[in-house]
Write a protein that holds these residues in place. Structure first.
Motif, short mmCIF file in Angstrom:
data_model
loop_
_atom_site.label_atom_id
_atom_site.label_comp_id
_atom_site.label_asym_id
_atom_site.label_seq_id
_atom_site.Cartn_x
_atom_site.Cartn_y
_atom_site.Cartn_z
N LEU A 187 -38.61 -19.66 9.12
CA LEU A 187 -38.67 -21.10 8.83
C LEU A 187 -37.41 -21.58 8.12
CD1 LEU A 187 -42.40 -21.37 7.70
CD2 LEU A 187 -41.42 -22.12 9.88
N LYS A 188 -36.84 -20.75 7.28
CA LYS A 188 -35.64 -21.14 6.52
C LYS A 188 -34.37 -21.12 7.37
CE LYS A 188 -32.92 -19.91 2.47
NZ LYS A 188 -32.79 -19.00 1.31
N HIS A 189 -34.22 -20.09 8.21
CA HIS A 189 -32.94 -19.90 8.89
C HIS A 189 -32.93 -20.29 10.37
CE1 HIS A 189 -31.25 -17.88 5.41
NE2 HIS A 189 -32.36 -17.14 5.35
N ILE A 190 -34.09 -20.30 11.02
CA ILE A 190 -34.12 -20.54 12.47
C ILE A 190 -34.69 -21.92 12.81
CG2 ILE A 190 -34.85 -19.62 14.71
CD1 ILE A 190 -32.98 -17.78 12.97
N VAL A 191 -35.75 -22.32 12.15
CA VAL A 191 -36.34 -23.64 12.41
C VAL A 191 -35.54 -24.66 11.60
CG1 VAL A 191 -38.42 -25.06 12.32
CG2 VAL A 191 -38.62 -22.61 12.77
N VAL A 192 -34.72 -25.45 12.29
CA VAL A 192 -33.82 -26.38 11.59
C VAL A 192 -34.32 -27.81 11.58
CG1 VAL A 192 -31.77 -24.93 11.84
CG2 VAL A 192 -32.32 -26.59 13.63
N VAL A 193 -35.27 -28.13 12.48
CA VAL A 193 -35.89 -29.46 12.50
C VAL A 193 -37.37 -29.26 12.75
CG1 VAL A 193 -36.02 -31.70 13.65
CG2 VAL A 193 -33.80 -30.59 13.37
N PRO A 194 -38.23 -29.73 11.86
CA PRO A 194 -37.90 -30.30 10.56
C PRO A 194 -37.37 -29.24 9.61
CG PRO A 194 -40.29 -30.20 10.84
CD PRO A 194 -39.67 -29.72 12.11
N ASN A 195 -36.50 -29.66 8.74
CA ASN A 195 -35.84 -28.76 7.82
C ASN A 195 -36.69 -28.52 6.58
OD1 ASN A 195 -33.82 -27.18 6.72
ND2 ASN A 195 -32.61 -28.91 5.99
N ASP B 250 -46.99 -23.08 4.04
CA ASP B 250 -48.08 -23.96 3.62
C ASP B 250 -47.99 -25.37 4.19
OD1 ASP B 250 -49.24 -21.87 2.18
OD2 ASP B 250 -48.08 -22.36 0.37
N ASP B 251 -46.89 -25.70 4.86
CA ASP B 251 -46.76 -27.02 5.48
C ASP B 251 -47.56 -27.14 6.78
OD1 ASP B 251 -45.07 -28.08 3.52
OD2 ASP B 251 -43.29 -27.22 4.48
N PHE B 252 -48.01 -26.02 7.31
CA PHE B 252 -48.74 -26.03 8.58
C PHE B 252 -50.23 -26.23 8.34
CE2 PHE B 252 -44.77 -24.08 9.52
CZ PHE B 252 -44.49 -24.42 10.83
N GLU B 253 -50.84 -27.05 9.18
CA GLU B 253 -52.27 -27.32 9.05
C GLU B 253 -53.12 -26.14 9.48
OE1 GLU B 253 -53.75 -31.04 10.50
OE2 GLU B 253 -51.92 -32.08 9.91
N SER B 254 -52.59 -25.31 10.39
CA SER B 254 -53.37 -24.17 10.86
C SER B 254 -52.48 -22.93 10.96
CB SER B 254 -53.99 -24.45 12.23
OG SER B 254 -52.99 -24.48 13.24
N TRP B 255 -53.12 -21.79 10.77
CA TRP B 255 -52.42 -20.51 10.94
C TRP B 255 -51.95 -20.38 12.38
CZ3 TRP B 255 -50.47 -16.77 7.98
CH2 TRP B 255 -50.07 -15.59 8.60
N GLU B 256 -52.76 -20.88 13.30
CA GLU B 256 -52.44 -20.78 14.73
C GLU B 256 -51.08 -21.41 15.03
OE1 GLU B 256 -54.61 -21.69 18.97
OE2 GLU B 256 -55.04 -23.04 17.31
N GLU B 257 -50.85 -22.62 14.49
CA GLU B 257 -49.56 -23.27 14.76
C GLU B 257 -48.42 -22.56 14.04
OE1 GLU B 257 -47.28 -27.50 15.17
OE2 GLU B 257 -49.14 -27.49 14.02
#
Length: 88
Positions: free
Chosen positions: A52-60, A65-72
């Motif tokens: 999440l820190k280095h690869i997912v750049v959007v949303p930054n 804990d920002d995800f509503e479900s473990w699945e996502e």
């Protein structure tokens, strides 16, 4: 040959949109080393935050804990990890 970052747009099953960006091989090795246990098994509590820190750049700035479900969370980080490894 110099490193040129690549990006990938991803839409989760829940309909949320993300942008992934790869990193240089040295950073990729660091992420894999830091995110795996002694026997090479991926440790979610370590790997997911790194992805999440280095690869997912959007949303930054996403956290687990920002995800509503473990699945996502699992879907997004798995797809991002695959992109990190394959560039596709």
């Amino acid at each position: 040959m110099a490193f040129t970052p690549k990006t990938k747009e991803f839409k989760s099953t829940a309909g949320n949109e993300y942008t992934f960006q790869n990193v240089p091989h040295s950073k990729q090795a660091e992420i894999v080393d830091d995110g795996t246990g002694i026997h090479g098994k991926v440790l979610n509590s370590r790997m997911m935050p790194l992805i999440l820190k280095h690869i997912v750049v959007v949303p930054n700035g996403l956290t687990m804990d920002d995800f509503e479900s473990w699945e996502e969370l699992e879907e997004v980080t798995t797809e991002a990890f695959s992109f990190l490894r394959t560039g596709q």
